[in-house]
Design a protein around this motif. Structure first.
Motif, PDB file in Angstrom:
ATOM      1  N   TRP B  23       0.893  -1.295   0.118  1.00 19.75           N
ATOM      2  CA  TRP B  23      -0.025  -0.107   0.136  1.00 19.75           C
ATOM      3  C   TRP B  23       0.867   1.202  -0.014  1.00 19.75           C
ATOM      4  CZ3 TRP B  23      -5.071  -0.327  -0.919  1.00 19.75           C
ATOM      5  CH2 TRP B  23      -5.563  -1.818  -0.789  1.00 19.75           C
ATOM      6  N   LEU B  24       1.992   1.234   0.395  1.00 17.20           N
ATOM      7  CA  LEU B  24       2.733   2.288   0.585  1.00 17.20           C
ATOM      8  C   LEU B  24       3.665   2.217  -0.934  1.00 17.20           C
ATOM      9  CD1 LEU B  24       4.579   1.441   4.006  1.00 17.20           C
ATOM     10  CD2 LEU B  24       2.738   2.954   3.483  1.00 17.20           C
ATOM     11  N   SER B  25       3.941   3.630  -1.003  1.00 13.04           N
ATOM     12  CA  SER B  25       4.782   3.907  -2.195  1.00 13.04           C
ATOM     13  C   SER B  25       6.080   3.129  -2.120  1.00 13.04           C
ATOM     14  CB  SER B  25       4.947   5.128  -2.671  1.00 13.04           C
ATOM     15  OG  SER B  25       6.128   5.726  -1.996  1.00 13.04           O
ATOM     16  N   ALA B  26       6.700   2.957  -3.162  1.00  9.60           N
ATOM     17  CA  ALA B  26       8.056   2.228  -3.171  1.00  9.60           C
ATOM     18  C   ALA B  26       9.456   2.887  -2.494  1.00  9.60           C
ATOM     19  CB  ALA B  26       8.575   1.929  -4.701  1.00  9.60           C
ATOM     20  N   LYS B  27       9.258   4.282  -2.410  1.00  9.68           N
ATOM     21  CA  LYS B  27      10.117   4.793  -1.860  1.00  9.68           C
ATOM     22  C   LYS B  27       9.974   5.489  -0.492  1.00  9.68           C
ATOM     23  CE  LYS B  27      12.102   6.685  -6.198  1.00  9.68           C
ATOM     24  NZ  LYS B  27      12.174   8.051  -7.086  1.00  9.68           N
ATOM     25  N   HIS B  28       8.804   4.720   0.102  1.00 11.67           N
ATOM     26  CA  HIS B  28       8.277   5.219   1.194  1.00 11.67           C
ATOM     27  C   HIS B  28       9.237   4.700   2.347  1.00 11.67           C
ATOM     28  CE1 HIS B  28       5.920   5.558   4.745  1.00 11.67           C
ATOM     29  NE2 HIS B  28       5.151   6.429   4.181  1.00 11.67           N
ATOM     30  N   PRO B  29       9.766   5.844   3.151  1.00  9.28           N
ATOM     31  CA  PRO B  29      10.718   5.355   4.147  1.00  9.28           C
ATOM     32  C   PRO B  29      10.480   4.226   5.069  1.00  9.28           C
ATOM     33  CG  PRO B  29      10.080   7.692   4.431  1.00  9.28           C
ATOM     34  CD  PRO B  29       9.149   7.191   3.405  1.00  9.28           C
ATOM     35  N   ASN B 384      17.186   6.772  10.148  1.00 12.50           N
ATOM     36  CA  ASN B 384      16.703   7.641   9.225  1.00 12.50           C
ATOM     37  C   ASN B 384      17.174   7.997   7.931  1.00 12.50           C
ATOM     38  OD1 ASN B 384      15.410  10.251   8.797  1.00 12.50           O
ATOM     39  ND2 ASN B 384      15.431  10.742  10.894  1.00 12.50           N
ATOM     40  N   ILE B 385      18.528   8.103   7.944  1.00 13.85           N
ATOM     41  CA  ILE B 385      19.255   8.290   6.619  1.00 13.85           C
ATOM     42  C   ILE B 385      18.700   7.126   5.752  1.00 13.85           C
ATOM     43  CG2 ILE B 385      21.670   8.618   5.672  1.00 13.85           C
ATOM     44  CD1 ILE B 385      22.324   9.687   8.468  1.00 13.85           C
ATOM     45  N   HIS B 386      19.104   5.917   6.262  1.00 16.80           N
ATOM     46  CA  HIS B 386      18.934   4.626   5.317  1.00 16.80           C
ATOM     47  C   HIS B 386      17.337   4.760   5.081  1.00 16.80           C
ATOM     48  CE1 HIS B 386      18.096   0.302   4.642  1.00 16.80           C
ATOM     49  NE2 HIS B 386      19.472   0.538   4.376  1.00 16.80           N
ATOM     50  N   MET B 387      16.291   5.018   5.932  1.00 12.68           N
ATOM     51  CA  MET B 387      14.994   5.025   5.422  1.00 12.68           C
ATOM     52  C   MET B 387      14.808   6.028   4.241  1.00 12.68           C
ATOM     53  SD  MET B 387      13.336   4.808   9.083  1.00 12.68           S
ATOM     54  CE  MET B 387      11.571   5.441   8.829  1.00 12.68           C
ATOM     55  N   ARG B 388      15.608   7.369   4.206  1.00 13.12           N
ATOM     56  CA  ARG B 388      14.984   8.455   3.332  1.00 13.12           C
ATOM     57  C   ARG B 388      16.061   8.523   2.298  1.00 13.12           C
ATOM     58  NH1 ARG B 388      13.131   9.327   8.457  1.00 13.12           N
ATOM     59  NH2 ARG B 388      10.933   9.963   8.420  1.00 13.12           N
ATOM     60  N   ARG B 389      16.995   7.310   1.761  1.00 16.96           N
ATOM     61  CA  ARG B 389      17.891   7.466   0.721  1.00 16.96           C
ATOM     62  C   ARG B 389      17.125   7.651  -0.514  1.00 16.96           C
ATOM     63  NH1 ARG B 389      18.960   1.510  -0.023  1.00 16.96           N
ATOM     64  NH2 ARG B 389      17.475   0.791   1.115  1.00 16.96           N
ATOM     65  N   PHE B 390      15.839   7.519  -0.581  1.00 14.82           N
ATOM     66  CA  PHE B 390      15.275   7.571  -1.979  1.00 14.82           C
ATOM     67  C   PHE B 390      14.500   8.951  -2.122  1.00 14.82           C
ATOM     68  CE2 PHE B 390      15.771   2.884  -1.443  1.00 14.82           C
ATOM     69  CZ  PHE B 390      16.875   2.843  -2.392  1.00 14.82           C
ATOM     70  N   ILE B 391      14.142   9.543  -1.144  1.00 16.87           N
ATOM     71  CA  ILE B 391      13.329  10.819  -1.169  1.00 16.87           C
ATOM     72  C   ILE B 391      14.313  12.063  -0.712  1.00 16.87           C
ATOM     73  CG2 ILE B 391      11.258   9.550  -0.754  1.00 16.87           C
ATOM     74  CD1 ILE B 391      11.331  10.373   2.189  1.00 16.87           C
TER      75      ILE B 391
END
Lengths: 654, 391
Positions: B23-29, B384-391
């Motif tokens: 349900w989440l987008s692919a880049k979702h943290p 946090n950095i790992h989670m947001r590496r695509f956004i």
């Protein structure tokens, strides 16, 4: 885009470099851990174990020492000992020096008041290294019950102070047989007297009571028992956290000695009495009364070498060593005391034997064949040999007498002539025959009695003279063995020295027709289960005296106390019931330059089937027949349950 | 879109059933959590709890106190640390860049408070301030604060390599270092210096400036020694380190801690069976010397496990630094990695005699709330950095 990628690559490179640095740090840690935990684990585990295990010994009760009839000579008694836990009153600095805490100072002041002991003394005792740091330090022995009750009731005044019951060596008979029994001390501060054996105390814990002399030392391995221990787990502050194991001690074995308490008592009393009497006799030569400072008595069984009594005067009370003697006390009473009460005059002092040695000369002369057992020998008042005059102690000419008679009246001139012959034989290359016989009788070497410190005496000969001359040419100007040396030696003078015990063993060999026994003080050992280990008699050697010569000597000796008026011991034995007990004896009077004469008396009885050898030696107390013989008579009366007579000086006979 | 998702390595369906995450987008943290990182951190903390229990139980029992006292408190800290961890995931770490000056000033403020009369002294060092029932150790927090502040110092693009930034970085690090030095807490000062270096290196400073910094630090160190700015106890520890067999108290402590670790052997004496640990031969063995418990009771194997977990965490931090979308994240992550690496090296090193004794805790493992909270906050930032590496 390209530029950005290059930037990112550069950052990645730098991060990778950082990663390499971190990796090297981790590798350093792992290598060090490998070295410590895998390669060095054994030594570190040992260190860790030493850290937390404290072994506190549980000392075994020492065995008792009994006389031959089971009477107690040395016992243990329970003593109340006040101890102080050092951790509660003091801190220790890096150099292991104690410093009283303010609270500890108060405690020690209170304790000082209670016991009547100065604080300085208590502090001194606290510094002891005789018990481990965890064990409370004993500061006062033999405190009273009242003092202990006070301690109990006022514990708030004495934090860290406690008391224990400790076994202390007890001497129910006081100084009796002190020299034979020996003293005890605390390991390791009080080291041994006498022979030291590196392994002897290997398994001992500090604080252990050890024998320092006599039987206590000789039978240490039986008396000591096996110490137990408690293994405590302690933390870094030294607090006990748990017990890792315990081992109960096994008490030491009882040692039964050959000493007969009653005879020992009699011997010591007679010796003291005889010395006291000698001090009342006026000596014309020195122009004063005899000094008679010391003496020794041995009573021995000639059939097995067992020592039944050995008395040495002056004596001392071993109790003071058991409760702990201060070095000041020791110096005053023993070390600097000219009377030297610690020296055993029976085994640790050596003297010229005087005429008592004539039995050896007679045995040698007859066995070597130049003195005919049935022959006659001139006994003039003096002889002239090698331009020197040698005087007999008697000033009249006795004409020609038998060899027995020469012993009975102790004729010096007969023996001077024997001495001359021995010297001529030595010059002719036939060896030193007199010395050889003296050694065969056990002189010149220790007898092998169990107790430490025994002296070996001296049988002087050519080799001895050479070495003395080499070492000290002033005192020994000649390096040739002159005829006078052997001539003097033939009557027991010159450089010849014996201990009373050696002489007793030698006379034992004459009494039993030639067997020289090793004197012994131990009879048996009783362990906790009363299992007996007996000490067997030991024969040193058969003395090579021909049987005819032996019987001539024995015949002579049994007339010494009997034959009127010439027997040298007749005066001392007036009224002695010879019909009940026959006594074989020889008197001796030894001269030492500048000293009053040393009195000797060697005897055995009954003469035909000997049970006892009695030897008496008195330092500077007159002539053998005069002062030594009366003491031996008193002891013989006691040995054979004869009516007791008073010790009184007799005629002045050598 | 779906193709791209596969490219991102995400699984959308299993056996035809769409997963919740789908349900989440692919880049979702939430779809890019670094679970191995968190697991390793939690495992290290759990190991720490066991070691703390082992270190404190016997002496607490000997005093007649609750043997679980320190364990319970550490577990409470751990619960609090989880909250802090979750909070540190909730916002985009890039917001930290803007907040950096504020955070930095707050950190310095806390350090000043420590030295003020409010500060609390234990064992001769003034390191704590009391807030309600809690005592906080601001020097612990400061490590993280400095990482944020220094990371924010450089722009992501453009002229990044100038000397000015480096000088500013030195100044930013020098202020808290000086304040912490005054407490005194030499260990944390060293950690600050090392992590500042690491961030300056990752930031792309030219080699010549880095070389200059190294020379400067060495100069400062020599100056400190010569001016007698070190405290007596620090000199004693340094002397003990240089002569480890001497009879001084400092050397004794070092010998005891080394003996504890080395006597553990290959597999250790068994949990709760370490004699050095149980009988107080190693002081402070629930805090700074916690590694001796691990070394003695679990041996080389346990030590290797612990160091392995740390290596994993450090590797994870550097990996995140490389994966980060921006260089701010890269510097943050590298800073956290450096913090963990140096604390591990200094802390373990001092117990086994390859580093002089300076009192710093072992992250995740040592008893203490500030250290544990800081450590999990740091892991949260990594995550946090790992989670947001695509956004």
């Amino acid at each position: 885009m390209k530029a950005m990628n290059q930037g990112a690559d550069k950052v990645h490179l730098r991060i990778a470099v950082l990663g390499m640095v971190f990796l090297s740090l981790v590798v350093a840690l792992v290598l060090r851990l490998w070295f410590l935990q895998v390669l060095s684990v054994d030594s570190f585990r040992k260190l860790a174990d030493q850290n937390y295990v404290r072994v506190v010994p549980k000392l075994a009760a020492r065995g008792r020492i009994l006389d031959r009839n089971g009477q107690v000579l040395v016992d243990n008694r329970q003593s109340l000992v006040v101890t102080v836990d050092r951790g509660a009153v003091s801190t220790t600095d890096a150099k292991k020096k104690l410093h009283l805490t303010p609270k500890g100072t108060v405690t020690l002041n209170n304790l000082s008041q209670l016991l009547g002991v100065p604080v300085a003394t208590l502090l001194d005792k606290l510094q002891t290294t005789q018990v481990g740091p965890l064990t409370p330090a004993p500061v006062a022995t033999d405190v009273t019950k009242d003092q202990v009750v006070y301690l109990e009731e006022h514990q708030d005044l004495f934090p860290g102070v406690s008391y224990v019951q400790e076994p202390l060596r007890d001497y129910p008979n006081g100084s009796l047989a002190a020299h034979a029994l020996g003293t005890v001390g605390i390991y390791p501060v009080a080291t041994t007297s006498g022979a030291s054996d590196a392994n002897r105390y290997k398994a001992y814990s500090p604080g252990t009571v050890i024998g320092r002399g006599g039987i206590e030392y000789a039978y240490e391995k039986y008396l000591h028992g096996t110490d137990g221990f408690t293994k405590y787990q302690v933390d870094a502050s030294g607090n006990v956290r748990g017990i890792l194991g315990t081992q109960e001690p096994t008490p030491g074995d009882d040692v039964v000695t050959t000493i007969d308490k009653n005879i020992q008592t009699l011997a010591e009393a007679s010796l003291a009495d005889g010395l006291a009497k000698a001090r009342t006799i006026y000596d014309k030569v020195s122009n004063k009364d005899y000094v008679a400072p010391a003496g020794g008595v041995v009573v021995m069984d000639p059939n097995n070498g067992q020592v039944i009594a050995m008395a040495s005067s002056p004596t001392y009370d071993p109790t003071q060593f058991a409760v702990g003697i201060t070095s000041a006390q020791y110096a005053a009473e023993f070390q600097n005391n000219p009377a030297q009460p610690l020296i055993d005059r029976v085994t640790q002092a050596q003297y010229p034997p005087g005429s008592t040695f004539k039995v050896v000369t007679a045995a040698a002369a007859m066995t070597e064949g130049f003195a005919n057992p049935n022959g006659g020998f001139a006994c003039p008042s003096q002889v002239r040999l090698y331009d020197q005059t040698f005087n007999n102690w008697q000033t009249f000419d006795s004409g020609t007498i038998s060899l027995q008679q020469a012993l009975i009246q102790s004729c010096d001139t007969v023996f001077y002539n024997f001495g001359q012959t021995f010297w001529q034989r030595f010059r002719a290359g036939q060896g030193e025959q007199l010395q050889a016989f003296a050694r065969d009788f056990g002189l010149g070497s220790t007898t092998g009695l169990e107790i430490p410190g025994e002296q070996s005496g001296r049988v002087p000969d050519d080799a001895w003279l050479q070495s003395q001359h080499k070492a000290n040419p002033k005192a020994f100007p000649y390096n040739i063995w002159l005829p006078g040396y052997t001539i003097q030696m033939a009557i027991g003078q010159g450089d010849l020295l014996v201990t009373p015990l050696q002489l007793a063993a030698a006379y034992g060999a004459i009494a039993n027709n030639g067997t020289l026994y090793q004197p012994q003080l131990g009879m048996k050992v009783l362990d906790v289960s009363q299992t007996v280990t007996s000490v067997t008699p030991k024969v040193t050697r058969q003395v090579p005296v021909n049987p005819q010569a032996m019987s001539v000597i024995q015949e002579g000796l049994r007339s010494v106390a009997v034959q009127q008026p010439l027997g040298t011991a007749v005066g001392a034995f007036i009224g002695f019931p010879f019909d009940k007990v026959s006594v074989a004896a020889k008197t001796g009077t030894a001269d030492i330059n500048g000293k009053q004469p040393y009195a000797w008396f060697a005897s055995y009885a009954p003469a035909d089937h000997p049970q006892y050898v009695v030897v008496v030696m008195l330092e500077q107390a007159g002539h053998g027949g005069e002062t030594a013989a009366p003491i031996a008579r008193r002891i013989l009366e006691g040995l054979f349950n004869l009516p007791a007579t008073k010790i009184a000086p007799a005629a002045r006979t050598d | 879109m779906a193709k791209q998702d596969v490219y991102l390595g995400r699984i959308e369906t299993i056996g035809g059933h769409q997963l919740l995450s789908g349900w989440l987008s692919a880049k979702h943290p939430l779809r890019h959590m670094d679970l191995p990182l968190f697991t390793a951190a939690l495992a290290t903390a759990a190991l720490g709890c066991i070691a703390i229990y082992s270190a404190t139980r016997p002496s607490l029992l000997a005093l007649g106190r609750d043997p679980n006292f320190y364990l319970k408190r550490q577990l409470a800290f751990l619960a609090l640390a989880m909250v802090v961890f979750v909070i540190s995931l909730l916002f985009d770490y890039r917001q930290l860049r803007g907040l950096a000056p504020l955070i930095y000033l707050a950190g310095i403020g806390l350090l000043v408070l420590v030295l003020s009369p409010i500060g609390h002294t234990t064992l001769g060092a003034q390191r704590w301030i009391t807030v309600g029932i809690l005592q906080i150790q601001p020097s612990e927090i400061m490590k993280l604060v400095l990482i944020v502040a220094l990371s924010a110092l450089w722009a992501d693009k453009g002229a990044n390599t100038g000397l000015g930034r480096v000088v500013l970085a030195v100044a930013l690090a020098a202020v808290p270092a000086a304040l912490i030095y005054l407490q005194p807490d030499l260990g944390t000062v060293l950690v600050l210096v090392f992590l500042a270096f690491s961030i300056v290196v990752v930031a792309g400073a030219r080699l010549r400036w880095i070389g200059l910094l190294v020379a400067l630090s060495a100069g400062v160190f020599v100056l400190v020694l010569h001016l007698g700015l070190l405290h007596d106890y620090q000199i004693k520890r340094l002397t003990a380190f240089l002569d480890q067999s001497s009879k001084s108290t400092a050397a004794y402590n070092l010998q005891q801690s080394r003996t504890a670790v080395a006597s553990g052997g290959l597999t250790g004496k068994g949990l709760f069976r370490g004699t050095q640990t149980n009988l107080d031969y190693v002081p402070e063995n629930h805090t700074d010397f916690i590694f001796t418990v691990v070394g003695e009771e679990t041996g080389f194997a346990g030590s290797l496990l612990l160091i392995g977990l740390f290596s994993f965490l450090i590797w994870r931090a550097l990996r995140i630094a490389m994966m980060s979308k921006d260089q701010f994240g890269a510097r943050l992550a590298a800073g956290v990695g450096a913090m963990l690496a140096f604390q591990l090296f200094i802390n373990v090193g001092m117990t086994i005699g390859i580093v002089p004794v300076v009192g710093i805790p072992l992250p995740f493992v040592s008893y203490g709330g500030s250290s544990l909270l800081t450590s999990f906050c740091a892991v949260g930032i990594l995550m946090n950095i790992h989670m947001r590496r695509f956004i």
